[in-house]
Scaffold this motif. Structure first.
Motif, PDB file in Angstrom:
ATOM      1  N   LYS A  35      56.246  59.181 -30.497  1.00 44.60           N
ATOM      2  CA  LYS A  35      56.738  59.078 -32.206  1.00 44.60           C
ATOM      3  C   LYS A  35      58.129  58.858 -32.519  1.00 44.60           C
ATOM      4  N   GLU A  36      58.750  60.039 -31.837  1.00 45.25           N
ATOM      5  CA  GLU A  36      60.124  60.327 -31.770  1.00 45.25           C
ATOM      6  C   GLU A  36      60.955  58.927 -31.467  1.00 45.25           C
ATOM      7  N   LYS A  37      60.523  58.421 -30.153  1.00 48.11           N
ATOM      8  CA  LYS A  37      61.456  57.221 -29.703  1.00 48.11           C
ATOM      9  C   LYS A  37      61.014  55.994 -30.307  1.00 48.11           C
ATOM     10  N   GLY A  38      59.935  56.089 -30.925  1.00 47.57           N
ATOM     11  CA  GLY A  38      59.314  54.874 -31.600  1.00 47.57           C
ATOM     12  C   GLY A  38      58.796  53.672 -30.841  1.00 47.57           C
ATOM     13  N   TYR A  39      57.990  54.372 -29.737  1.00 49.07           N
ATOM     14  CA  TYR A  39      57.340  53.348 -28.810  1.00 49.07           C
ATOM     15  C   TYR A  39      55.833  53.637 -29.017  1.00 49.07           C
TER      16      TYR A  39
ATOM     17  N   GLY B 111      50.141  64.545 -11.207  1.00 48.72           N
ATOM     18  CA  GLY B 111      50.823  63.542 -12.295  1.00 48.72           C
ATOM     19  C   GLY B 111      51.363  64.415 -13.286  1.00 48.72           C
ATOM     20  N   GLU B 112      52.548  63.791 -13.674  1.00 48.67           N
ATOM     21  CA  GLU B 112      53.267  64.420 -14.765  1.00 48.67           C
ATOM     22  C   GLU B 112      53.439  63.387 -15.975  1.00 48.67           C
ATOM     23  N   GLU B 113      54.816  63.670 -16.715  1.00 51.47           N
ATOM     24  CA  GLU B 113      54.925  62.789 -18.009  1.00 51.47           C
ATOM     25  C   GLU B 113      55.094  61.625 -17.651  1.00 51.47           C
ATOM     26  N   SER B 114      54.679  60.723 -18.395  1.00 52.77           N
ATOM     27  CA  SER B 114      54.836  59.249 -18.516  1.00 52.77           C
ATOM     28  C   SER B 114      56.122  58.747 -18.189  1.00 52.77           C
ATOM     29  N   TRP B 115      57.096  59.314 -18.686  1.00 51.98           N
ATOM     30  CA  TRP B 115      58.555  58.876 -18.559  1.00 51.98           C
ATOM     31  C   TRP B 115      59.189  59.172 -17.235  1.00 51.98           C
ATOM     32  N   MET B 116      58.436  59.541 -16.353  1.00 49.52           N
ATOM     33  CA  MET B 116      59.153  59.801 -15.006  1.00 49.52           C
ATOM     34  C   MET B 116      57.972  59.395 -13.875  1.00 49.52           C
ATOM     35  N   GLN B 117      56.737  59.024 -14.486  1.00 49.29           N
ATOM     36  CA  GLN B 117      55.631  58.965 -13.351  1.00 49.29           C
ATOM     37  C   GLN B 117      55.646  57.536 -12.662  1.00 49.29           C
ATOM     38  N   ASP B 118      56.346  56.430 -13.176  1.00 47.13           N
ATOM     39  CA  ASP B 118      56.505  55.273 -12.311  1.00 47.13           C
ATOM     40  C   ASP B 118      57.195  55.511 -11.080  1.00 47.13           C
TER      41      ASP B 118
ATOM     42  N   LYS C 242      52.696  66.458 -25.891  1.00 46.28           N
ATOM     43  CA  LYS C 242      53.940  66.064 -25.627  1.00 46.28           C
ATOM     44  C   LYS C 242      54.162  64.495 -25.618  1.00 46.28           C
ATOM     45  N   GLU C 243      53.429  63.821 -24.749  1.00 42.91           N
ATOM     46  CA  GLU C 243      53.149  62.470 -24.890  1.00 42.91           C
ATOM     47  C   GLU C 243      53.571  61.750 -26.136  1.00 42.91           C
TER      48      GLU C 243
END
Length: 390
Positions: A257-261, A183-190, A251-252
Motif C-alpha cells: 500500500k505504502e509503495k503503491g504496488y 521463507g521471509e518477506e517478498s521483497w527479499m525472497q527472490d 507487513k506485506e
C-alpha cells in the motif's frame, strides 16, 4: 474416519501433559484469547526485558516453557525424547532473530552446523532449519532481489552469504539430514529462492536434502513451484518444499500500500486456504519429484493431505511427506496424526530467554489474529480437563 473424530481425541493429543501442564496451557490460551491483554502483556514484557528487570524466571515458567524446548539444544533433549515416544519428531529451531553483524551471522552458521551434527545422532531429529537473514543482512538480500547495484563491500557480504549457504547445505548432505530453509518477506525472497534452487541442483541429486519454503498466502507461489519443477526435470534434481500459509501478512499488505504496488498476498483467507490445498494437491501428485513438509495448524488441510495420500496410494510413513506444527500448539493435530501412522515433526524453538522473546511475542500476536485457533485450543483443553476430572 471423519475429520473431527480424529482431531477430537484429547486423550492422545495431551497424553504427554501432566495435570499441571494442562492447567498452564489452559491459562496461557485463555490469556492469549484476550487481544487487549496480549497488547499490554507484550508491551510490559518488552519493557521489562529492555530494562533488565528480573522477569526471566516468570517468563521461563509460563510462556517460554510452553512454546520453547529450552535455552540450549542439550536443554531440549528431554522434550525431544518425550515427544518421540509418541512418534512425533522434533525440528530444533534456534529462534534468535534480527541480528545484523558478521560475527553474529558466523555464530548462527556455527550453531546450524552443530545442530545438523546433533540431528545426525538422533532419529528423533530428521531436519535442520535456518532463516536466510540468519546468514546475512536483510538489506543485502533486498538489494539482490531488486537488482540494485551494490558497493564492493556489499558484494563481498553477498559472497559470504553464498559461502555460508553452501557450507550448511553440504553439511546437511554429508549428515543426510534434510534442511528446511524458512521463507521471509517478498521483497527479499527472490534472491533466497534463486540461491536455494542452486543448492537443490547441487545437493538434491538422489533425494530432497535442501527444502525451500513456500508461503502460500502469496498468490504467485504455485506458479513459482511449477517453474522450479520444470527446472528440476531439465537439471535432474529433486525438489524439497515446506508449505505454510505465511507469517508476514500485515507487513506485506502495508508495504504494498505504502509503495503503491499490488499486494502479493491472496485477497482473503479463503483464497489462501484454496491456494494451500491446490499446491498440496500438485505436490502429492508429483511425489516422485517433490518432497514436502506440510506446515499447518489447519485441520481441514491436514485431513485433506491424509485423504490425498490414501487416494494416491502414498504410504503413510513415506519419508517424502511430513506433517509439521509448532511446539505448544495444535497437539490435537500432531499427536493424533502421528498416532494414525504418519510422519510428524514439531518445530521446537530454543535459545536464551531474552533473545527468543521477539519470536514468542510474534506467536502470541499471531494467535490472537487467527480467528478460531485459540478458541479451538481452549475447547480441547477444557474437554481434556473434564475427561481427567480436574
Amino acid at each position: 474416519m471423519k475429520q473431527n473424530d480424529l482431531f477430537d481425541n484429547t486423550e492422545t493429543a495431551f497424553a504427554l501433559k501432566s495435570d499441571s501442564e494442562l492447567e498452564r496451557a489452559y491459562f496461557l490460551f485463555k490469556m492469549i484469547s484476550n487481544e487487549p491483554l496480549v497488547r499490554i502483556g507484550t508491551a510490559v514484557t518488552n519493557f521489562a526485558i529492555k530494562a533488565h528487570l528480573p522477569v526471566q524466571g516468570l517468563i521461563r515458567a509460563t510462556v517460554f516453557d510452553h512454546f520453547c524446548g529450552g535455552v540450549s539444544e542439550e536443554d531440549c533433549l528431554s522434550v525431544v525424547d518425550k515427544m518421540y515416544t509418541k512418534r512425533v519428531a522434533s525440528v530444533l529451531d534456534y529462534s534468535v532473530e534480527g541480528k545484523e553483524e558478521e560475527a553474529q551471522f558466523d555464530a548462527v552458521l556455527d550453531k546450524t552446523m552443530k545442530l545438523l551434527e546433533f540431528a545426525d545422532q538422533k532419529d528423533a531429529m530428521p531436519f535442520g532449519v535456518f532463516k536466510p537473514t540468519g546468514f546475512g543482512r536483510f538489506l543485502i538480500w533486498q538489494k539482490k532481489t531488486e537488482g540494485t547495484p551494490m558497493t564492493a563491500e556489499e558484494e563481498a557480504e553477498w559472497q559470504r552469504i553464498e559461502e555460508r549457504f553452501d557450507m550448511v547445505c553440504k553439511k546437511a548432505y554429508d549428515c543426510d539430514v534434510a534442511l528446511l530453509i524458512d521463507g521471509e518477506e517478498s521483497w527479499m525472497q527472490d534472491a533466497a529462492d534463486d540461491l536455494v534452487a542452486r543448492m537443490m541442483r547441487k545437493y538434491n541429486k538422489e533425494k530432497a536434502i535442501v527444502y525451500n519454503t513456500l508461503q502460500l498466502y502469496r498468490h504467485d507461489r504455485l506458479d513459482y513451484l511449477k517453474k522450479l519443477h520444470e527446472e528440476a526435470k531439465v537439471y535432474d534434481f529433486k525438489i524439497g518444499v515446506k508449505i505454510v500459509r505465511g507469517a508476514y501478512m500485515e507487513k506485506e499488505n502495508d508495504r504494498a500500500k505504502e509503495k503503491g504496488y499490488p499486494t502479493p498476498i491472496c485477497k482473503d483467507k479463503e483464497h489462501t486456504d484454496q491456494n494451500f490445498d491446490t499446491t498440496m494437491h500438485y505436490i502429492l501428485n508429483n511425489i516422485d519429484d517433490i518432497s514436502v513438509f506440510i506446515g499447518t495448524h489447519n485441520e481441514h488441510s491436514s485431513y485433506l493431505a491424509m485423504k490425498l495420500m490414501n487416494e494416491l496410494t502414498i504410504d503413510k510413513n513415506d519419508f517424502r511427506v511430513w506433517f509439521g506444527q509448532l511446539y505448544g500448539m495444535s497437539d490435537h493435530i500432531s499427536f493424533n496424526v502421528a498416532e494414525a501412522g504418519y510422519n510428524v515433526a514439531k518445530y521446537l524453538p530454543f535459545g536464551p530467554v531474552r533473545d527468543v522473546m521477539p519470536y514468542l511475542i510474534r506467536r502470541a500476536e499471531e494467535n490472537t489474529s487467527v480467528a478460531g485457533q485459540t478458541s479451538r485450543e481452549l475447547n480441547l483443553l477444557s474437554q481434556e480437563k473434564k475427561r481427567r476430572k480436574l
